[in-house]
Design a protein around this motif. Sequence first.
Motif, mmCIF file in Angstrom:
data_model
loop_
_atom_site.group_PDB
_atom_site.id
_atom_site.type_symbol
_atom_site.label_atom_id
_atom_site.label_comp_id
_atom_site.label_asym_id
_atom_site.label_seq_id
_atom_site.Cartn_x
_atom_site.Cartn_y
_atom_site.Cartn_z
ATOM 1 N N LEU A 357 -2.813 -0.805 4.478
ATOM 2 C CA LEU A 357 -2.308 0.122 3.455
ATOM 3 C C LEU A 357 -0.850 -0.241 3.191
ATOM 4 O O LEU A 357 -0.066 -0.387 4.140
ATOM 5 C CB LEU A 357 -2.407 1.572 3.933
ATOM 6 N N ASN A 396 -6.476 -2.787 -1.315
ATOM 7 C CA ASN A 396 -5.522 -1.682 -1.293
ATOM 8 C C ASN A 396 -5.423 -1.148 -2.726
ATOM 9 O O ASN A 396 -4.737 -1.722 -3.582
ATOM 10 C CB ASN A 396 -4.177 -2.198 -0.795
ATOM 11 N N VAL A 405 -7.954 2.822 0.514
ATOM 12 C CA VAL A 405 -8.401 1.516 0.982
ATOM 13 C C VAL A 405 -9.925 1.462 0.838
ATOM 14 O O VAL A 405 -10.637 2.335 1.339
ATOM 15 C CB VAL A 405 -8.006 1.283 2.447
#
Length: 447
Positions: A357, A396, A405
């Motif tokens: 992330l 992402n 995600v």
Amino acid sequence: MSRTSRSNRKPIPQHRRMDSHDNADNCSANPLKSRLVAIIAAIVLLLLFAGAGYAIFNSLSAANKDADADDVAAMGDAATLNSSATSIDDGSLASNSDNNASEEQRVSFLAVGDNLPDDDIGAYADACAGETGDGAYDYSSLYAPIAPYVQSADLAYIKQETHLGGDDIGPRGWPSFNTTDAMANAVVDTGFDLVASASNHSYDWGYFGAVDHSRQVWAQQPVVFTGTAANEEQAQSIATIERDGIVFSLLDYTYGVNGYSQSVLASYSVNYIDEERIRADVARAHEISDVVLVAMHWGTENQTEPDGDQLYYAQLLADLEVDVVLGSHPHVIGPLAWVEGSTGHKTLVAYSLGNFLSNHEYPLPENELGGMLSCDFVKTVSGIAIENIVWTPLVNHTSADMRAVFAVKDYTPELAAEHQFLGGLADPIAWFKLTSKQIVGDFTIDS
């Protein structure tokens, strides 16, 4: 004159000539012939007795042979039975051996790269928790699409690149990151068990007690945490966890920290990549665990190929018989490879799992592509084997109204069209798949 009866008169011997008839009629009366006959009769009797004896002998011999044959046959049958019994025993032993060989412990494992939330992601978590600015944060929706995969693994690893330095500092981004405490809840709820924290951002707010606070937060969670420490005892402790009869050790190191030299930090605060320390730690880990995992925060940013330091330490870790190396830091994915050590041991090296992330200001498409490594650790009498190795590409996702995600295999063209940083790609999903295959190498890609 009258005639008298012959029966009443004793015959008078007379010498008279006998004819052949008389000879025939009177041979038994010849004393010489009688002896000869007796001799011949005796010989005949002897021959008869001999013949009878021979016949009896042959009969007995035949009977004995039959008996012997029966005995041999019986012995043969017995031998066959004994052989069958041995075979059964041997088969039983072999079966037991096979059973022992099949008595295995198997643990499914999963790993992702850098969890690197900044202040924008912090603001998103603030909005997800309710009223903006109320001091509450909820990061769980960021990981909701990927959570089922993480939760299905027996053991799951994440690199927490930012420290949880306290809500007083609040969400911060580059160059000095900080993440609020609620992140720990989201990581645990998503399904992660192993948290590594050694990174170049480990000491961003270190002088404000961020490392100490972070340790306190993670200590309250059901996870194994390593990489940074609040004291020497924590730093010297080998992080271990047991799953289904297999004990795992996790070691964690970083090439350095931003803005500080190692000499100005407390020696225990952050685990630096140091060959002498790595050798000692790995040796201790082998003594107390079945599997040794090593997280390495290394490499060159935005470079997919491993650099010289990565290659050197990958070889060192293989020589030390580490099982898996989990690489992070470059913000892009890197190759997955088997590296053979000096002892013949093979180490699985993920040179970079990429970003898990993140929120780069001007990201490249490569920065939005991450990786999730999964495999099975199998323990038998022969040792540990690594099976079912799979690389799952991740994306992402960043759009005007959602951050999350996704596994690329779950990512839709509609979502891709909304992504703020993929506009330059004609077919983002196809690009993710192809790029993953080109970089990762000859392993199963689940996309």
